[in-house]
Motif scaffolding. Structure first.
Motif, PDB file in Angstrom:
ATOM      1  N   ASP A  27      43.609  34.848  39.998  1.00  0.00           N
ATOM      2  CA  ASP A  27      44.282  36.078  40.417  1.00  0.00           C
ATOM      3  C   ASP A  27      43.362  36.861  41.340  1.00  0.00           C
ATOM      4  O   ASP A  27      42.281  37.286  40.944  1.00  0.00           O
ATOM      5  N   GLN A  54      42.942  40.192  43.670  1.00  0.00           N
ATOM      6  CA  GLN A  54      43.476  41.532  43.913  1.00  0.00           C
ATOM      7  C   GLN A  54      42.524  42.300  44.805  1.00  0.00           C
ATOM      8  O   GLN A  54      41.307  42.196  44.664  1.00  0.00           O
ATOM      9  N   SER A  55      43.110  43.113  45.721  1.00  0.00           N
ATOM     10  CA  SER A  55      42.314  43.929  46.622  1.00  0.00           C
ATOM     11  C   SER A  55      43.028  45.253  46.865  1.00  0.00           C
ATOM     12  O   SER A  55      44.258  45.318  46.823  1.00  0.00           O
ATOM     13  N   GLN A  56      42.255  46.275  47.135  1.00  0.00           N
ATOM     14  CA  GLN A  56      42.838  47.561  47.500  1.00  0.00           C
ATOM     15  C   GLN A  56      42.785  47.766  49.009  1.00  0.00           C
ATOM     16  O   GLN A  56      43.302  48.753  49.517  1.00  0.00           O
ATOM     17  N   SER A  98      47.472  33.870  42.330  1.00  0.00           N
ATOM     18  CA  SER A  98      48.242  35.032  42.779  1.00  0.00           C
ATOM     19  C   SER A  98      47.371  35.847  43.719  1.00  0.00           C
ATOM     20  O   SER A  98      46.147  35.842  43.620  1.00  0.00           O
ATOM     21  N   LEU A  99      48.035  36.542  44.636  1.00  0.00           N
ATOM     22  CA  LEU A  99      47.335  37.319  45.659  1.00  0.00           C
ATOM     23  C   LEU A  99      48.032  38.653  45.807  1.00  0.00           C
ATOM     24  O   LEU A  99      49.233  38.693  46.091  1.00  0.00           O
ATOM     25  N   LYS A 100      47.290  39.740  45.602  1.00  0.00           N
ATOM     26  CA  LYS A 100      47.882  41.074  45.717  1.00  0.00           C
ATOM     27  C   LYS A 100      46.909  41.993  46.434  1.00  0.00           C
ATOM     28  O   LYS A 100      45.729  42.039  46.100  1.00  0.00           O
ATOM     29  N   THR A 101      47.440  42.715  47.439  1.00  0.00           N
ATOM     30  CA  THR A 101      46.660  43.744  48.104  1.00  0.00           C
ATOM     31  C   THR A 101      47.537  44.970  48.285  1.00  0.00           C
ATOM     32  O   THR A 101      48.740  44.849  48.534  1.00  0.00           O
ATOM     33  N   GLU A 102      46.923  46.118  48.159  1.00  0.00           N
ATOM     34  CA  GLU A 102      47.660  47.370  48.327  1.00  0.00           C
ATOM     35  C   GLU A 102      47.785  47.750  49.790  1.00  0.00           C
ATOM     36  O   GLU A 102      48.473  48.700  50.121  1.00  0.00           O
ATOM     37  N   SER A 162      51.764  39.650  47.161  1.00  0.00           N
ATOM     38  CA  SER A 162      52.258  41.021  47.221  1.00  0.00           C
ATOM     39  C   SER A 162      51.348  41.818  48.143  1.00  0.00           C
ATOM     40  O   SER A 162      50.124  41.750  48.020  1.00  0.00           O
TER      41      SER A 162
END
Length: 157
Positions: free
Chosen positions: A30, A32-34, A46-50, A66
């Motif tokens: 997983d 995640q980045s902001q 999974s890959l999520k960045t804001e 995302s």
């Protein structure tokens, strides 16, 4: 010859990626980045960045993705949820469902999956097929066929 002030400050404008997955890097799990993310390598999980995501032409992603905004030139095998704008470049290959507010598809890009567009809240608030009345489900099926005709040149089966 080159002056530091001659080039715009891309970092201050928020255009520079804060995280880069280089072509020789493979990330599993997983992620995640902001901040802004640039993928040139391989991501699985999974890959999520804001913020913004850029998928390079040689990048390979096997993950649900995302992001606030995204530009894809490589391959994504998984579902994409992009809050604002998703741009698919000519070399983009998407194998999964796409949900975004704004979609830009360049000639040559391929999408194998369902595309949902509009505001994010509207997409989330839509009832499931099991809770829809039969006439409403038929009307939506007809609308989906019409949309498929319009998008047919951009989709592959």
């Amino acid at each position: 010859m080159f002056q530091k002030n001659a080039m715009p400050n891309r970092e201050a404008a928020g255009l520079e990626p804060e995280t880069v997955i280089a072509a020789s890097v493979k990330v599993e799990g997983d992620f995640q980045s902001q901040g802004n993310v640039l993928i040139e390598g391989v991501v699985e999980g999974s890959l999520k960045t804001e913020r913004d995501l850029r998928v390079g032409e040689r990048a390979r992603i096997a993950a649900d993705v995302s992001a606030a905004n995204a530009t894809v030139a490589g391959e994504v095998r998984g579902n994409l949820v992009v809050a604002e704008r998703l741009e698919l470049e000519p070399t983009a290959r998407i194998h999964g469902d796409v949900r975004t507010k704004i979609l830009v598809v360049s000639s040559g890009a391929t999408v194998n999956g369902k595309i949902s567009m509009g505001t994010e809240q509207a997409a989330e608030e839509r009832p499931t097929r099991a809770s829809k009345s039969e006439p409403k489900a038929k009307a939506e099926a007809a609308e989906a066929k019409e949309t498929e005709k319009v998008l047919a040149p951009f989709l592959t089966r």
